[in-house]
Motif scaffolding. Structure first.
Motif, PDB file in Angstrom:
ATOM      1  N   THR A   1     116.978 -18.410  68.814  1.00 47.40           N
ATOM      2  CA  THR A   1     116.559 -17.013  68.738  1.00 47.40           C
ATOM      3  C   THR A   1     115.067 -16.958  69.052  1.00 47.40           C
ATOM      4  O   THR A   1     114.293 -17.795  68.580  1.00 47.40           O
ATOM      5  CB  THR A   1     116.821 -16.445  67.331  1.00 47.40           C
ATOM      6  OG1 THR A   1     118.217 -16.507  67.056  1.00 47.40           O
ATOM      7  CG2 THR A   1     116.352 -15.004  67.232  1.00 47.40           C
TER       8      THR A   1
ATOM      9  N   LEU B   1     111.604 -15.302  68.472  1.00 44.52           N
ATOM     10  CA  LEU B   1     110.841 -14.476  67.528  1.00 44.52           C
ATOM     11  C   LEU B   1     109.466 -14.231  68.123  1.00 44.52           C
ATOM     12  O   LEU B   1     108.721 -15.182  68.403  1.00 44.52           O
ATOM     13  CB  LEU B   1     110.711 -15.178  66.174  1.00 44.52           C
ATOM     14  CG  LEU B   1     112.013 -15.587  65.477  1.00 44.52           C
ATOM     15  CD1 LEU B   1     111.707 -16.356  64.204  1.00 44.52           C
ATOM     16  CD2 LEU B   1     112.862 -14.380  65.167  1.00 44.52           C
TER      17      LEU B   1
ATOM     18  N   TYR C   1     105.858 -12.330  67.731  1.00 44.11           N
ATOM     19  CA  TYR C   1     104.857 -11.547  66.993  1.00 44.11           C
ATOM     20  C   TYR C   1     103.871 -11.017  68.034  1.00 44.11           C
ATOM     21  O   TYR C   1     102.913 -11.689  68.434  1.00 44.11           O
ATOM     22  CB  TYR C   1     104.166 -12.419  65.951  1.00 44.11           C
ATOM     23  CG  TYR C   1     103.115 -11.692  65.151  1.00 44.11           C
ATOM     24  CD1 TYR C   1     103.377 -10.438  64.576  1.00 44.11           C
ATOM     25  CD2 TYR C   1     101.856 -12.249  64.963  1.00 44.11           C
ATOM     26  CE1 TYR C   1     102.407  -9.770  63.844  1.00 44.11           C
ATOM     27  CE2 TYR C   1     100.879 -11.589  64.223  1.00 44.11           C
ATOM     28  CZ  TYR C   1     101.163 -10.343  63.677  1.00 44.11           C
ATOM     29  OH  TYR C   1     100.200  -9.674  62.947  1.00 44.11           O
TER      30      TYR C   1
ATOM     31  N   LEU D   1     104.685 -18.879  62.506  1.00 45.34           N
ATOM     32  CA  LEU D   1     104.489 -17.593  63.183  1.00 45.34           C
ATOM     33  C   LEU D   1     103.090 -17.007  62.976  1.00 45.34           C
ATOM     34  O   LEU D   1     102.505 -16.428  63.895  1.00 45.34           O
ATOM     35  CB  LEU D   1     105.532 -16.590  62.687  1.00 45.34           C
ATOM     36  CG  LEU D   1     106.795 -16.398  63.522  1.00 45.34           C
ATOM     37  CD1 LEU D   1     107.768 -15.472  62.816  1.00 45.34           C
ATOM     38  CD2 LEU D   1     106.481 -15.859  64.914  1.00 45.34           C
TER      39      LEU D   1
ATOM     40  N   ILE E   1     108.191  -8.253  63.538  1.00 44.06           N
ATOM     41  CA  ILE E   1     108.406  -9.185  64.650  1.00 44.06           C
ATOM     42  C   ILE E   1     109.606  -8.707  65.461  1.00 44.06           C
ATOM     43  O   ILE E   1     110.513  -8.057  64.934  1.00 44.06           O
ATOM     44  CB  ILE E   1     108.626 -10.634  64.162  1.00 44.06           C
ATOM     45  CG1 ILE E   1     109.788 -10.727  63.174  1.00 44.06           C
ATOM     46  CG2 ILE E   1     107.375 -11.208  63.546  1.00 44.06           C
ATOM     47  CD1 ILE E   1     110.124 -12.148  62.766  1.00 44.06           C
TER      48      ILE E   1
ATOM     49  N   LEU F   1     112.833  -9.787  67.628  1.00 51.48           N
ATOM     50  CA  LEU F   1     113.703 -10.946  67.842  1.00 51.48           C
ATOM     51  C   LEU F   1     114.756 -10.624  68.893  1.00 51.48           C
ATOM     52  O   LEU F   1     115.174  -9.486  69.058  1.00 51.48           O
ATOM     53  CB  LEU F   1     114.329 -11.423  66.539  1.00 51.48           C
ATOM     54  CG  LEU F   1     115.224 -10.497  65.715  1.00 51.48           C
ATOM     55  CD1 LEU F   1     116.666 -10.594  66.175  1.00 51.48           C
ATOM     56  CD2 LEU F   1     115.124 -10.874  64.249  1.00 51.48           C
TER      57      LEU F   1
ATOM     58  N   GLU G   1     116.024  -6.771  72.451  1.00 50.81           N
ATOM     59  CA  GLU G   1     115.059  -6.974  71.373  1.00 50.81           C
ATOM     60  C   GLU G   1     115.325  -5.990  70.248  1.00 50.81           C
ATOM     61  O   GLU G   1     115.594  -4.818  70.501  1.00 50.81           O
ATOM     62  CB  GLU G   1     113.628  -6.775  71.871  1.00 50.81           C
ATOM     63  CG  GLU G   1     112.990  -8.018  72.453  1.00 50.81           C
ATOM     64  CD  GLU G   1     111.486  -7.853  72.643  1.00 50.81           C
ATOM     65  OE1 GLU G   1     110.985  -6.716  72.482  1.00 50.81           O
ATOM     66  OE2 GLU G   1     110.814  -8.860  72.945  1.00 50.81           O
TER      67      GLU G   1
ATOM     68  N   TYR H   1     114.501 -18.864  58.615  1.00 50.54           N
ATOM     69  CA  TYR H   1     114.492 -17.406  58.770  1.00 50.54           C
ATOM     70  C   TYR H   1     115.876 -16.871  58.383  1.00 50.54           C
ATOM     71  O   TYR H   1     116.889 -17.377  58.864  1.00 50.54           O
ATOM     72  CB  TYR H   1     114.174 -17.011  60.221  1.00 50.54           C
ATOM     73  CG  TYR H   1     112.915 -17.654  60.763  1.00 50.54           C
ATOM     74  CD1 TYR H   1     111.673 -17.050  60.604  1.00 50.54           C
ATOM     75  CD2 TYR H   1     112.970 -18.883  61.420  1.00 50.54           C
ATOM     76  CE1 TYR H   1     110.517 -17.649  61.092  1.00 50.54           C
ATOM     77  CE2 TYR H   1     111.822 -19.488  61.909  1.00 50.54           C
ATOM     78  CZ  TYR H   1     110.596 -18.875  61.744  1.00 50.54           C
ATOM     79  OH  TYR H   1     109.460 -19.471  62.224  1.00 50.54           O
TER      80      TYR H   1
END
Length: 823
Positions: free
Chosen positions: A105, A107, A109, A161, A172, A174, A184, A206
């Motif tokens: 996945t 992620l 930021y 992160l 965030i 993902l 997203e 997570y």
């Protein structure tokens, strides 16, 4: 009385400094080894004990059996199973569903343009913390999932992160190829939890609120969670059930099997006629050691109680040979303690009181050894963690379980080390002792030699077994795919980057003249929990039946990159468009067709998924393991059409310039695929992961074999010293009567050679048998040749002779006049 015993014991330790130091160091080595081994064993045996109801929690899995009888187990089950149990079974206390979808996945930021690709991520429904261990450090556990688009992250995940920033409340983005359909979605961080212990099967970094998928599935979210048919949206979850204490799982299994049958019957066309669908349950307390537990936290680590037994036996053996040193040294010094025993008995001391004195000395030695062993554990804990793939700290020793174990070890070593000296020395008769008539009997000498023989046997057995394990591990890691695995950089591509831009990236990387090959293929090697790569083909001219074989979907230059060997035909040719309709087989495929290679070459092959598509066999490669060598090499097809998702880019790097080249490749990656994370590793890393358990066994065996040899050398040294001391006058008489240095050397050497021969006769067959049984777990294994035994025997013999050479030389060169004056 006890104070008097203690003072005498302390005086003896102080008076005999060298004797005490040798004993303490030998016992400390044994103690440190045992502590480290039992740390590992206890950690494995207590897997998942941190879960709230681990004794009453079960994970539900399912099994498929196809019409040909092939059986496939899976660790997940349809979501509606859990809903049915929760609503209809009174013995069910709690339930939880976890979606571990696989593939990384992304992620993102965005304020810091920080992208993390991770597989350590799950989608969980609210309330999962009632079933599975969860230690929230920041946030409100009751409200953390009140918002659908919420996520909680581990301390490690937060550092990855955000570094040192506070992650609470941050948003965030993902994205996952399957879970979010490549779209997203934004989620807000509502909690930070403590990292999971290493011995938990569930340890994501997570955890996303499963309800966040409402925005993806829309009106089909109910089908996703609780679909009762095999369909487009029906999901299979890691499904947990907590039963009330004392409840039986068998009625639950019966209900689930009925639901499985109903699900299959209500889904016509979902599986071939004759397919069977069933369920099974595994208690959480047994999960780590169950063969149906295909993976833990996307790793390839299974528990194995056989190996734990082996380690425990090794720990006990090392403790015993350490105690043997103490016993040998104590009885060897019996003459110097004899008058003390005689005097105490003449003044009225009873035998049990004298025995208590020697047991107390043994206990004090062990306590001193414990202090030294704690220092040794402190020094070696970090390398031990790396070898064992654990995360122990010195605080682990203060765990109540380990305190009990260490206390038991101390009592065991005190008793074993002190038993014979206490029994032997307390039996001296005071009249004979005080008249100087104490006899250094053959029984005591025979015992010392027997004990050293045991030490030799254990050490030699460990050496032989370890060498065979090393040979097998070398064979596992030097297979064709891993010949240059430390130079083959693997970059995750499928589901991460756009295929139509790969050629641009490839050309830019190959602009570097030091980089020879860039290719793409499936994720290799194939670990047990990876997806199925089977494909069905038909050879109309050779066999009129469907053949379900393994298939690697590769680029044209795959064989060149991995240096595959051709036994017939040729490789795919870059630029030859006709080769897009060609196949390459391995040897096992030719054997399965039961035809000569020349008949197979050029044969037309049908793809059963598209019967109009014909391929031609253009080459046959030598078999190479693409899965674990615990499994046979099955028929394999190399197809020059890449898989739609299972794609990894492989780049051959020049030796010695890894960091420099990786940094350059990462820049080119970001230029070609902006917004795509650069997730990379080396092929050798995957092989290490595949054989992690075996690698751990090999490393630990090597470590403790060395420690056993060190302890044995100390035992040999003590026996050599004692033998020289006891035979001083005998050697003097022999030299006066004309014996030469060679005869004296032969006299000494014969003692140790006899011990060595006896221990060899025991250790060789026992170690061969143990290694032979271990190797049966591998389809492809090394043969146990004579060289491993010859090298082991010669090595230990040389070490022995070097150890005793000083005492032999000193005795041979001693002045016979001085020797004859010895009392």
């Amino acid at each position: 009385m006890f104070r008097n015993y203690l003072l005498i014991a302390l005086r003896n330790l102080k008076r005999q400094k060298l004797f005490s130091l040798l004993n303490i160091f030998g016992l400390a080595l044994g103690l440190a080894s045992a502590i480290l081994i039992f740390l590992y064993v206890s950690d494995e045996l207590r897997y998942d004990t941190m879960q709230p109801y681990y004794k009453d929690t079960y994970r539900i899995g399912c099994s498929f059996t196809n019409p040909d009888g092939q059986h496939f187990d899976n660790t997940v089950a349809p979501g509606f199973f859990i809903r049915y149990l929760k609503d209809n079974r009174s013995e069910v206390l709690y339930t939880s569903r976890i979606d571990n979808i696989g593939y990384p996945t992304s992620l993102n930021y965005k304020p810091k343009d920080k992208i993390v690709l991770t597989e350590k991520i799950v989608w969980a429904e609210p309330g999962f913390n009632k079933v599975l261990y969860f230690d929230l450090q920041k946030g409100n556990i009751e409200k953390m999932f009140s918002n659908f688009n919420s996520i909680v992250i581990s301390e490690t995940g937060a550092r990855n992160l955000f570094g040192k920033e506070d992650p609470m409340g941050k948003v965030i983005s993902l994205k996952h190829l399957f879970a979010t359909n490549g779209r997203e979605i934004d989620v807000v961080i509502t909690g930070v939890y403590k990292d999971y212990p290493a011995n938990s099967h569930f340890k994501p970094d997570y955890i996303i609120n499963m309800n966040a998928l409402h925005s993806i599935y829309g009106e089909h979210f109910g089908d996703y969670q609780e679909g009762t048919q095999f369909g487009q949206f029906t999901e299979f979850f890691e499904s947990y059930v907590v039963l009330k204490p004392g409840a039986d799982i068998k009625p639950i299994n019966a209900v689930l099997n009925k639901l499985a049958t109903q699900m299959l019957q209500s889904s016509p066309g979902a599986a071939p006629t004759g397919t069977k669908f069933s369920t099974f349950s595994i208690k959480l307390a047994d999960l780590h050691f169950d063969s149906k537990n295909l993976w833990e936290d996307n790793s390839n680590t299974h528990g194995d109680k056989v190996y734990l037994t082996i380690f425990s036996v090794i720990a006990i053996m090392i403790m015993v040979i350490a105690c043997i040193n103490y016993t040998n040294l104590a009885t060897a010094r019996s003459v110097k303690r004899a008058k003390e025993v005689g005097l105490r008995k003449s003044f009225g001391s009873l035998r049990y009181e004298i025995a208590t004195q020697f047991f107390l000395e043994s206990f004090l030695m062990t306590i001193c050894a414990l202090a030294m062993s704690v220092l040794l554990v402190f020094l070696f804990l970090h390398p031990f963690n790396q070898i064992a793939h654990k995360s122990f700290s010195m605080g682990s020793l203060l765990d109540p379980y380990m305190i009990t174990v260490i206390g038991s070890i101390i009592l065991f070593m005190t008793f074993v080390a002190g038993f014979y000296p206490a029994l032997y020395l307390s039996a001296f008769q005071p009249v004979k002792v005080l008249k100087g008539q104490i006899i250094k009997g053959k029984r005591a000498e025979l015992l010392r030699k027997t004990l050293v023989t045991i030490q030799y046997t254990v050490s030699l057995g460990l050496i032989i077994y370890t060498l065979i394990v090393i040979q097998q591990m070398d064979q596992l890691k030097t297979t064709k795919l891993n010949e240059q695995g430390s130079q083959l950089l693997a970059i995750r591509f499928g589901g991460i980057a756009q295929q139509d831009r790969f050629e641009t990236f490839k050309r830019s990387v190959l602009e570097d003249p030091q980089i020879e090959h860039v290719t793409m293929a499936n994720h290799l090697p194939r670990l047990d929990y990876f997806g199925f790569i089977g494909h069905t083909y038909k050879f109309p001219a050779l066999a009129d039946k469907d053949l379900q074989w393994n298939q690697l979907s590769v680029e044209f230059d795959f064989a060149k990159t991995f240096h595959l060997e051709f036994i017939a035909g040729r490789d795919f040719q870059v630029g030859n468009l006709n080769d897009s309709n060609s196949l390459i087989l391995n040897e096992s495929a030719v054997i399965a067709l039961n035809k000569p290679v020349n008949e197979v070459m050029g044969t037309m092959v049908k793809d059963t998924r598209d019967s109009s598509h014909l391929y031609r066999v253009i080459g046959v490669v030598k078999n190479f393991p693409f899965r674990s060598m615990h499994q046979p090499i099955e028929p394999l097809v190399l197809n020059p059409h890449l898989d739609f998702i299972d794609k990894i880019a492989y780049i051959k790097l020049p030796a010695g310039k890894f960091q420099e080249k990786i940094a350059t490749i990462e820049k080119k990656w970001k230029a070609a695929f902006p917004g795509a994370g650069f997730d990379h590793w080396f092929v050798s890393d995957e092989f290490n992961r595949m054989y992690q358990v075996e690698s751990t066994i090999s490393s630990l065996a090597k470590t403790f074999a060395v420690l056993a040899i060190m302890i044995t050398i100390m035992g040999v040294l003590s026996l050599a010293s004692y033998t020289a001391e006891q035979r001083t006058k005998e050697i003097g008489i022999r030299k006066v009567l004309g014996a030469g240095d060679k005869q004296v050397v032969a006299l000494f050497a014969s003692v140790f050679l006899r011990i060595f021969i006896v221990s060899s006769l025991i250790a060789v067959p026992v170690s061969w048998l143990l290694a032979y049984k271990w190797l049966q777990g591998f389809v492809y294994r090394v043969s146990i040749g004579p060289m491993v035994f010859i090298l082991s025997l010669l090595g230990l013999l040389v070490v022995t002779l070097l150890t005793v050479s000083f005492e032999i030389w000193k005795s041979a060169k001693a002045n016979p006049v001085t020797a004859l004056r010895t009392e």
